[in-house]
Design an enzyme around this catalytic site. Structure first.
Site, short mmCIF file in Angstrom:
data_model
loop_
_atom_site.label_atom_id
_atom_site.label_comp_id
_atom_site.label_asym_id
_atom_site.label_seq_id
_atom_site.Cartn_x
_atom_site.Cartn_y
_atom_site.Cartn_z
N HIS A 1 0.85 -1.20 0.00
CA HIS A 1 0.00 0.00 0.00
C HIS A 1 0.88 1.25 0.00
O HIS A 1 0.75 2.13 0.85
CB HIS A 1 -0.92 0.00 1.23
CG HIS A 1 -1.93 -1.10 1.21
ND1 HIS A 1 -2.62 -1.51 2.34
CD2 HIS A 1 -2.38 -1.88 0.20
CE1 HIS A 1 -3.45 -2.49 2.01
NE2 HIS A 1 -3.32 -2.73 0.72
N HIS B 1 -7.27 -0.70 2.77
CA HIS B 1 -6.61 -1.00 1.51
C HIS B 1 -6.77 0.25 0.65
O HIS B 1 -7.83 0.89 0.65
CB HIS B 1 -7.26 -2.21 0.85
CG HIS B 1 -7.20 -3.45 1.70
ND1 HIS B 1 -6.77 -4.66 1.22
CD2 HIS B 1 -7.49 -3.66 3.01
CE1 HIS B 1 -6.80 -5.57 2.18
NE2 HIS B 1 -7.25 -4.97 3.28
#
Length: 471
Positions: free
Chosen positions: A408, A446
């Site tokens: 990420h 996310h």
């Protein structure tokens, strides 16, 4: 990273149409109101507050109608281009009971309005198909006369005039160097790795570093200097169920029962400390590709898991540290745009991060006290290759051995430092960055859905700045 292959972090990029939305986990998670309100406060721009960005999440979303009765309809969209649905599985329902038993709230879709709780996640899946950004958005506009997509092209430089106005870009296409001119502005959306690399190659970045590479400095900015990422710790349980009849995978559905949960150690806190992503696997052979390729752990560790799994169901959990303190760095390796940049994630360089990971893993493991886990004789598998001895330093050793990247990557062109709150690059004109690199604090989610939200918001800002009609 001592226990990863070749002791390096595998940095995976989505070098394809749709970027990493074409290869990600497909979990649709937005983060929480605390994330956006923090952004708004830091850059002193209320348009980034949760209540003001929520309409952009809703705008892009097309939630499957069969899921509408289970969510707050005011918080979800049904007319956007990004297909979203749930993939219900009886197995997840069973294990959600275990989390409920140890005090976690069970919710449906934790996407900003409910910051903590455990649930079956929403996925970027519709009609049995992955909803990448390319499929969801580009495919719907491929016939527009003002849209041109060049595949297999590499942008090598942003061009500026004497007034520091971005005038276009240079790119390589089929080994030819081409120049494309911009009439209004240049928008960089190359991702949290390539956007800072391109800016620095073009003279926008840390002065000392650019001068060392003999690059003319256009604007001295901390590009690439505060890279962020989520870090995960792997936790694998061998469950007591013996799998006798393994059903074939339906390619139109999500391949695994999946649970996503958000938890805070302080129950009065309005945002989570950590996230868990839990998959239930019917076969140890299903786990091995993830261990070797996705997690990129050393073969010895993956082999230990394989050897100790038996013919049992596995629960494979990633405990994610949502707001770590470490900051990484991206630098140019060479001035050749084809060469990969130097990436220094700096995971576990902050002692507080290690301490917090220990706390989060231990807090998650309270679920093993549930009657559900006890009924299946759950057993935590500890790889021998980690060499963790059962003393007071055990969990520190465990965390260091089994920590991985969350993929990420963000924050490398952060708002308030590299770009302003309208995503315009400081010190130059007619240049904007629109991707995960502008996140000044990584969201507790996310990053796919928040990045799409940024794109939706940026589209309105661009149209406003150029007085274009809203389409």
């Amino acid at each position: 990273m001592k226990y990863m292959k070749n002791q390096v972090v595998q940095v995976t990029r989505g070098k394809m149409l749709g970027g990493t939305s074409s290869i990600n986990l497909m979990a649709y998670t937005r983060g929480n109101c605390h994330d956006c309100d923090t952004w708004a406060k830091i850059v002193n721009d209320t348009t980034w507050k949760w209540e003001n960005v929520l309409p952009y999440f809703i705008k892009s979303e097309r939630l499957d109608e069969s899921d509408l009765n289970c969510v707050d309809k005011e918080l979800h969209g049904t007319e956007g281009y990004l297909g979203v649905s749930t993939q219900h599985n009886d197995v997840t329902s069973e294990y959600l009971k275990a989390f409920s038993e140890v005090g976690h709230d069970i919710e449906y879709g934790i996407n900003g309005d409910k910051p903590v709780g455990f649930s079956e996640p929403l996925f970027t899946i519709a009609n049995g198909t992955r909803q990448s950004a390319a499929l969801a958005f580009l495919s719907n506009f491929q016939d527009r006369t003002n849209l041109h997509v060049l595949k297999n092209a590499l942008v090598t430089k942003i061009l500026f005039d004497d007034n520091k106005c971005a005038t276009g870009v240079e790119l390589i296409l089929n080994d030819r160097l081409l120049t494309i001119r911009a009439t209004k502005e240049v928008i960089v959306s190359a991702g949290a790795i390539n956007s800072p690399q391109l800016l620095m190659l073009s003279g926008v970045g840390p002065r000392q570093h650019l001068k060392h590479k003999n690059i003319k400095v256009i604007s001295d900015l901390p590009v690439g200097q505060k890279m962020q990422d989520h870090i995960y710790v792997l936790v694998v349980h061998k469950m007591g169920k013996e799998i006798l009849n393994k059903k074939p995978v339906d390619p139109s559905k999500y391949p695994l029962p999946l649970i996503i949960g958000y938890a805070a150690l302080n129950k009065t806190q309005k945002y989570p400390d950590y996230e868990i992503t839990t998959a239930i696997l019917n076969d140890k052979n299903d786990f091995m590709p993830s261990c070797v390729f996705f997690l990129s752990l050393k073969d010895e560790i993956c082999q230990d898991y394989y050897d100790h799994s038996g013919n049992r169901q596995l629960m494979y959990t990633l405990v994610s540290y949502l707001y770590p303190k470490f900051r990484g760095q991206i630098l140019l390796n060479t001035t050749n745009p084809r060469d990969q940049p130097l990436i220094y994630p700096n995971y576990l360089t902050e002692e507080k991060d290690i301490e917090n990971l220990e706390k989060y893993v231990k807090d998650y493991l309270k679920v093993t006290n549930s009657s559900v886990f006890k009924s299946v004789n759950s057993e935590l598998i500890i790889p021998r290759a980690c060499n963790c001895v059962p003393d007071q330093s055990f969990w520190k050793c465990y965390v260091k051995c089994l920590v991985i990247s969350g993929y990420h990557f963000s924050g490398t062109c952060a708002m308030g430092e590299v770009v302003d709150s309208r995503l315009r690059v400081y010190g130059v004109k007619k240049l904007r960055v629109v991707d995960a690199s502008v996140m000044l604090r990584i969201p507790g989610a996310h990053t796919n859905a928040p990045t799409i939200m940024i794109g939706e918001k940026a589209a309105d800002m661009i149209k406003e700045d150029h007085e274009l009609l809203l389409l």
